[in-house]
Design a protein around this motif. Structure first.
Motif, PDB file in Angstrom:
ATOM      1  N   VAL A 189      35.745  39.660  27.356  1.00 39.11           N
ATOM      2  CA  VAL A 189      36.513  39.156  28.496  1.00 39.11           C
ATOM      3  C   VAL A 189      35.910  39.650  29.804  1.00 39.11           C
ATOM      4  CG1 VAL A 189      38.744  39.226  29.670  1.00 39.11           C
ATOM      5  CG2 VAL A 189      38.662  38.896  27.202  1.00 39.11           C
ATOM      6  N   ILE A 190      35.548  40.943  29.857  1.00 33.40           N
ATOM      7  CA  ILE A 190      34.927  41.495  31.060  1.00 33.40           C
ATOM      8  C   ILE A 190      33.651  40.744  31.393  1.00 33.40           C
ATOM      9  CG2 ILE A 190      33.778  43.521  32.032  1.00 33.40           C
ATOM     10  CD1 ILE A 190      35.732  45.258  30.477  1.00 33.40           C
ATOM     11  N   LEU A 191      32.829  40.544  30.371  1.00 31.38           N
ATOM     12  CA  LEU A 191      31.551  39.877  30.592  1.00 31.38           C
ATOM     13  C   LEU A 191      31.744  38.445  31.059  1.00 31.38           C
ATOM     14  CD1 LEU A 191      28.489  40.018  30.368  1.00 31.38           C
ATOM     15  CD2 LEU A 191      28.697  39.313  27.987  1.00 31.38           C
ATOM     16  N   GLY A 192      32.611  37.690  30.378  1.00 36.00           N
ATOM     17  CA  GLY A 192      32.853  36.320  30.777  1.00 36.00           C
ATOM     18  C   GLY A 192      33.467  36.223  32.158  1.00 36.00           C
ATOM     19  N   ALA A 193      34.437  37.099  32.454  1.00 36.60           N
ATOM     20  CA  ALA A 193      35.080  37.092  33.770  1.00 36.60           C
ATOM     21  C   ALA A 193      34.086  37.445  34.875  1.00 36.60           C
ATOM     22  CB  ALA A 193      36.250  38.076  33.789  1.00 36.60           C
ATOM     23  N   ALA A 194      33.184  38.395  34.597  1.00 33.86           N
ATOM     24  CA  ALA A 194      32.217  38.799  35.606  1.00 33.86           C
ATOM     25  C   ALA A 194      31.230  37.676  35.914  1.00 33.86           C
ATOM     26  CB  ALA A 194      31.469  40.050  35.157  1.00 33.86           C
ATOM     27  N   VAL A 195      30.829  36.937  34.884  1.00 28.15           N
ATOM     28  CA  VAL A 195      29.923  35.808  35.105  1.00 28.15           C
ATOM     29  C   VAL A 195      30.617  34.721  35.925  1.00 28.15           C
ATOM     30  CG1 VAL A 195      28.635  33.954  33.967  1.00 28.15           C
ATOM     31  CG2 VAL A 195      28.568  36.280  33.039  1.00 28.15           C
ATOM     32  N   ILE A 196      31.858  34.384  35.563  1.00 32.04           N
ATOM     33  CA  ILE A 196      32.628  33.402  36.332  1.00 32.04           C
ATOM     34  C   ILE A 196      32.859  33.906  37.750  1.00 32.04           C
ATOM     35  CG2 ILE A 196      34.841  32.179  36.497  1.00 32.04           C
ATOM     36  CD1 ILE A 196      34.995  32.370  33.422  1.00 32.04           C
ATOM     37  N   ASP A 197      33.114  35.211  37.865  1.00 36.00           N
ATOM     38  CA  ASP A 197      33.309  35.831  39.170  1.00 36.00           C
ATOM     39  C   ASP A 197      32.081  35.647  40.047  1.00 36.00           C
ATOM     40  OD1 ASP A 197      33.299  38.126  41.187  1.00 36.00           O
ATOM     41  OD2 ASP A 197      35.270  38.404  40.294  1.00 36.00           O
ATOM     42  N   ASP A 198      30.883  35.786  39.455  1.00 35.64           N
ATOM     43  CA  ASP A 198      29.661  35.581  40.219  1.00 35.64           C
ATOM     44  C   ASP A 198      29.558  34.160  40.750  1.00 35.64           C
ATOM     45  OD1 ASP A 198      28.486  38.068  40.298  1.00 35.64           O
ATOM     46  OD2 ASP A 198      27.418  37.828  38.410  1.00 35.64           O
ATOM     47  N   VAL A 199      29.906  33.185  39.901  1.00 34.88           N
ATOM     48  CA  VAL A 199      29.866  31.793  40.328  1.00 34.88           C
ATOM     49  C   VAL A 199      30.846  31.561  41.477  1.00 34.88           C
ATOM     50  CG1 VAL A 199      30.249  29.399  39.623  1.00 34.88           C
ATOM     51  CG2 VAL A 199      29.150  31.003  38.050  1.00 34.88           C
ATOM     52  N   LEU A 200      32.076  32.070  41.314  1.00 35.28           N
ATOM     53  CA  LEU A 200      33.078  31.929  42.378  1.00 35.28           C
ATOM     54  C   LEU A 200      32.632  32.653  43.647  1.00 35.28           C
ATOM     55  CD1 LEU A 200      36.382  32.479  40.326  1.00 35.28           C
ATOM     56  CD2 LEU A 200      35.401  30.312  41.128  1.00 35.28           C
ATOM     57  N   GLY A 201      31.979  33.797  43.463  1.00 30.87           N
ATOM     58  CA  GLY A 201      31.489  34.540  44.614  1.00 30.87           C
ATOM     59  C   GLY A 201      30.455  33.771  45.401  1.00 30.87           C
ATOM     60  N   ILE A 202      29.530  33.112  44.696  1.00 31.00           N
ATOM     61  CA  ILE A 202      28.522  32.303  45.385  1.00 31.00           C
ATOM     62  C   ILE A 202      29.175  31.152  46.137  1.00 31.00           C
ATOM     63  CG2 ILE A 202      26.524  30.804  45.049  1.00 31.00           C
ATOM     64  CD1 ILE A 202      25.940  33.756  44.708  1.00 31.00           C
ATOM     65  N   LEU A 203      30.182  30.536  45.509  1.00 33.11           N
ATOM     66  CA  LEU A 203      30.905  29.461  46.188  1.00 33.11           C
ATOM     67  C   LEU A 203      31.609  29.986  47.438  1.00 33.11           C
ATOM     68  CD1 LEU A 203      32.503  27.626  43.117  1.00 33.11           C
ATOM     69  CD2 LEU A 203      30.484  26.948  44.425  1.00 33.11           C
ATOM     70  N   LEU A 204      32.223  31.155  47.314  1.00 32.54           N
ATOM     71  CA  LEU A 204      32.930  31.744  48.446  1.00 32.54           C
ATOM     72  C   LEU A 204      31.965  32.080  49.571  1.00 32.54           C
ATOM     73  CD1 LEU A 204      35.584  32.799  49.615  1.00 32.54           C
ATOM     74  CD2 LEU A 204      35.177  34.963  48.418  1.00 32.54           C
ATOM     75  N   LEU A 205      30.812  32.637  49.212  1.00 32.72           N
ATOM     76  CA  LEU A 205      29.808  32.958  50.227  1.00 32.72           C
ATOM     77  C   LEU A 205      29.319  31.700  50.924  1.00 32.72           C
ATOM     78  CD1 LEU A 205      27.966  34.985  51.644  1.00 32.72           C
ATOM     79  CD2 LEU A 205      26.349  34.739  49.735  1.00 32.72           C
ATOM     80  N   ALA A 206      29.131  30.630  50.146  1.00 35.03           N
ATOM     81  CA  ALA A 206      28.668  29.373  50.734  1.00 35.03           C
ATOM     82  C   ALA A 206      29.679  28.822  51.735  1.00 35.03           C
ATOM     83  CB  ALA A 206      28.413  28.346  49.622  1.00 35.03           C
ATOM     84  N   VAL A 207      30.962  28.913  51.367  1.00 39.51           N
ATOM     85  CA  VAL A 207      32.014  28.417  52.266  1.00 39.51           C
ATOM     86  C   VAL A 207      32.053  29.232  53.558  1.00 39.51           C
ATOM     87  CG1 VAL A 207      34.498  28.138  52.542  1.00 39.51           C
ATOM     88  CG2 VAL A 207      33.405  27.477  50.396  1.00 39.51           C
ATOM     89  N   LEU A 208      32.069  30.558  53.430  1.00 37.80           N
ATOM     90  CA  LEU A 208      32.135  31.416  54.608  1.00 37.80           C
ATOM     91  C   LEU A 208      30.883  31.279  55.465  1.00 37.80           C
ATOM     92  CD1 LEU A 208      33.737  34.648  53.111  1.00 37.80           C
ATOM     93  CD2 LEU A 208      34.827  32.910  54.529  1.00 37.80           C
ATOM     94  N   ALA A 209      29.725  31.129  54.812  1.00 37.32           N
ATOM     95  CA  ALA A 209      28.491  30.947  55.572  1.00 37.32           C
ATOM     96  C   ALA A 209      28.519  29.643  56.352  1.00 37.32           C
ATOM     97  CB  ALA A 209      27.291  30.971  54.630  1.00 37.32           C
ATOM     98  N   SER A 210      29.110  28.605  55.733  1.00 34.94           N
ATOM     99  CA  SER A 210      29.236  27.313  56.407  1.00 34.94           C
ATOM    100  C   SER A 210      30.147  27.428  57.623  1.00 34.94           C
ATOM    101  CB  SER A 210      29.773  26.268  55.434  1.00 34.94           C
ATOM    102  OG  SER A 210      30.001  25.038  56.090  1.00 34.94           O
ATOM    103  N   VAL A 211      31.246  28.157  57.453  1.00 32.55           N
ATOM    104  CA  VAL A 211      32.170  28.360  58.575  1.00 32.55           C
ATOM    105  C   VAL A 211      31.488  29.168  59.678  1.00 32.55           C
ATOM    106  CG1 VAL A 211      34.342  29.417  59.270  1.00 32.55           C
ATOM    107  CG2 VAL A 211      34.196  28.190  57.105  1.00 32.55           C
ATOM    108  N   ALA A 212      30.727  30.193  59.286  1.00 33.29           N
ATOM    109  CA  ALA A 212      30.044  31.028  60.275  1.00 33.29           C
ATOM    110  C   ALA A 212      29.017  30.227  61.058  1.00 33.29           C
ATOM    111  CB  ALA A 212      29.365  32.207  59.582  1.00 33.29           C
ATOM    112  N   ALA A 213      28.370  29.255  60.396  1.00 33.35           N
ATOM    113  CA  ALA A 213      27.325  28.472  61.049  1.00 33.35           C
ATOM    114  C   ALA A 213      27.882  27.355  61.931  1.00 33.35           C
ATOM    115  CB  ALA A 213      26.389  27.885  59.998  1.00 33.35           C
ATOM    116  N   SER A 214      28.942  26.695  61.436  1.00 33.39           N
ATOM    117  CA  SER A 214      29.448  25.524  62.149  1.00 33.39           C
ATOM    118  C   SER A 214      30.775  25.757  62.841  1.00 33.39           C
ATOM    119  CB  SER A 214      29.599  24.354  61.170  1.00 33.39           C
ATOM    120  OG  SER A 214      30.555  24.667  60.165  1.00 33.39           O
ATOM    121  N   GLY A 215      31.492  26.815  62.448  1.00 34.68           N
ATOM    122  CA  GLY A 215      32.790  27.077  63.048  1.00 34.68           C
ATOM    123  C   GLY A 215      33.910  26.279  62.420  1.00 34.68           C
TER     124      GLY A 215
END
Length: 428
Positions: A189-215
Motif C-alpha cells: 500500500v505504501i509503495l502504490g500510494a507513493a507512486v500515485i502520490d508522485d503522479v499527483l504531485g507532478i500534476l499539482l506542480l504543473a498546475v501551480l507552475a501554470s498559475v505562476a506563469a500566467s496568473g
C-alpha cells in the motif's frame, strides 16, 4: 568482544580522519581540477556515509538516517573550522548532481523489480485513497499553517502546502527492502500510494507552475499532463506483456552475467527518460521498468531465476544511493537554527507534515493492515519535496527564509519518518 569492537572503532576513526583531511589538504595545496575535486569528494562522501550508516544501525536507527547525517556534517564543516564550501562543490559538480538523480532511478528500478504487479493491483483502491488524502491534507493543513504564521504571500502558501504534499518513495522503500517488508500488505500500500502520490504531485506542480506563469488556472495544461500519464502507463503495460519477453530472449543469447547488468541499467535509464519526455517524474519510469520484469524469467549463465538480476544491479545502486543521501544532507544550513521565528516555522510545518500523512493512512480498509505504519511510511518528503521547494525558490515565490525552513522540514521528515516507521514494521 569489547576490545575487538574498540579496536574496530579506533581503526574506523583513523580512516574517517584521513578521509576528512584529504579534501582539506588538497584544497590547501591548490588542487582545482574537476577530476581531483570530484574524486576527493566521493572518497569523503562514501567513507563517511558507510561509517555513519554502520554507527546508526548499531544505535537501532535506519542506515539511511546515518547517511543523511553524514551529509549534514559535511555541509557544515565551516562550523568546525574546516574552511572549504562542500555544498558549493556539490552544486557546481555536474557529476554529483547527476549521481544523485541516477541513484533515485536505480533505486526505483530495484523496487519495481522486487514488487509484484498483481499484488499492487490488489491494494490499488487503498493505495489511491491514501495517496489522494496524502496530497489534499498536507496542502490544506500547510496552507492554513502558513496563514497562521503569516508566511502566506500570494502563491507562497500554495507552494508551501504542495511541498509538504510530496512523498519520497525511495527513502521508505530502502527501509522496507532492508527489513524484508516490501511485499507485505502494508508495504505494498505504501509503495502504490507513493507512486500515485508522485503522479499527483507532478500534476499539482504543473498546475501551480501554470498559475505562476500566467496568473490564472489553466485546465488545458492539466488535461494534457493527465493524458500523457495515462498513455505512458498504458504503453508500458503493452510493452510488458508483449515485447519484454522477446527482449529477454534476445539478451539471453549470451551467457555473460555482465550483459544483464548493462541491460538492467539501460532499461531503467530508458524508461526514466521516456517518463521525462512524457512530462512525468523519471523515477516513475524507472519503477515501471522494474515492474515490467515482474513475471519474466531470464537466463544468466546456467541459472534461470529472477533474483539474479537483482543481485547484479544492487552493488551499483548501493553506491549511488549512499551518494544521494549524503547529497541531501549536505544542503542543510545549520545557521538557520539561530533565528527563533525560523525554528517555530520549522517545528510547525514538520508537525503538519507528519500528522497529515499519518491521518491519510487511516483511510485504508480491510484487515491485515497497519494503518498508522502506512501513514508513517508516507512521511518522508526527501528529493520530491526539494523539487517543489527549489522550483518555488528559483521563480521568486519562496523568500530565502521560507526556503531554508522548508528544506529543513523536508530533511527532518526524511529522518523522522523512517525512525517512527521502523518500530511499526513488526506489525506489517
Amino acid at each position: 568482544m569489547g576490545r575487538i569492537l574498540l579496536n574496530r572503532g579506533g581503526r574506523m576513526l583513523v580512516l574517517l580522519a584521513v578521509a576528512a583531511l584529504l579534501p582539506a589538504v588538497a584544497w590547501a595545496n591548490g588542487v582545482s581540477d574537476s577530476f581531483s575535486r570530484t574524486s576527493l569528494a566521493l572518497i569523503l562522501m562514501i567513507t563517511l556515509a558507510d561509517a555513519c550508516g554502520f554507527l546508526f544501525e548499531r544505535l537501532g536507527l535506519p542506515e539511511l538516517v546515518g547517511e543523511i547525517c553524514a551529509g549534514i556534517l559535511l555541509g557544515n564543516l565551516a562550523l568546525l573550522g574546516i574552511d572549504f564550501n562542500f555544498p558549493a562543490l556539490l552544486r557546481s559538480s555536474e557529476f554529483m548532481i547527476y549521481a544523485a538523480e541516477l541513484a533515485l532511478v536505480l533505486l526505483l528500478f530495484l523496487v519495481g523489480l522486487e514488487s509484484d504487479m498483481r499484488d499492487l493491483l490488489k491494494v490499488g483502491r487503498n493505495a489511491t485513497a491514501v495517496a489522494c488524502a496524502g496530497v489534499l491534507l498536507p496542502v490544506a493543513m500547510g496552507l492554513g499553517t502558513a496563514i497562521v504564521l503569516d508566511v502566506n504571500g500570494g502563491l507562497q502558501g500554495w507552494f508551501l502546502g504542495a511541498t509538504l504534499a510530496a512523498t519520497s518513495v525511495g527513502i521508505t522503500a530502502k527501509l522496507l527492502i532492508a527489513q524484508g517488508k516490501l511485499k507485505s500488505a502494508s508495504g505494498e500500500v505504501i509503495l502504490g500510494a507513493a507512486v500515485i502520490d508522485d503522479v499527483l504531485g507532478i500534476l499539482l506542480l504543473a498546475v501551480l507552475a501554470s498559475v505562476a506563469a500566467s496568473g490564472e488556472f489553466a485546465w488545458g495544461s492539466l488535461l494534457i499532463i493527465v493524458a500523457k500519464a495515462l498513455a505512458f502507463f498504458a504503453i508500458a503495460v503493452i510493452i510488458g506483456q508483449r515485447l519484454m519477453p522477446e527482449m529477454i530472449h534476445m539478451v539471453a543469447i549470451t551467457k555473460h552475467a555482465s550483459i544483464w547488468t548493462g541491460f538492467a541499467f539501460c532499461l531503467a535509464l530508458a524508461f526514466a527518460q521516456l517518463a521525462a519526455f512524457a512530462g512525468l517524474a523519471p523515477l516513475i519510469g524507472a519503477f515501471v521498468a522494474g515492474l515490467l520484469l515482474d513475471d519474466v524469467y531470464f537466463r544468466v549463465g546456467a541459472t534461470l531465476q529472477k533474483h539474479t538480476l537483482e543481485e547484479l544491479i544492487r552493488p551499483i545502486t548501493d553506491i549511488f544511493i549512499s551518494i544521494f543521501f549524503v547529497f541531501i544532507g549536505a544542503q542543510v544550513q545549520l545557521q538557520v537554527l539561530a533565528d527563533p521565528s525560523i525554528l517555530i516555522a520549522i517545528a510547525a510545518f514538520t508537525a503538519v507534515a507528519v500528522a497529515s500523512k499519518s491521518i491519510a493512512g487511516y483511510l485504508v480498509k480491510g484487515p491485515g493492515f497497519d494503518r498508522l505504519g502506512i501513514g508513517l511510511g508516507m512521511v518522508p518528503r526527501g528529493e520530491v519535496g526539494l523539487v517543489f521547494a527549489s522550483f518555488a525558490f528559483a521563480h521568486g515565490i519562496f523568500t530565502p527564509a521560507v526556503y531554508s525552513a522548508l528544506v529543513m522540514v523536508v530533511l527532518l521528515t526524511t529522518v523522522i519518518g523512517p525512525a517512527l516507521l521502523k518500530p511499526r514494521l513488526s506489525r506489517f
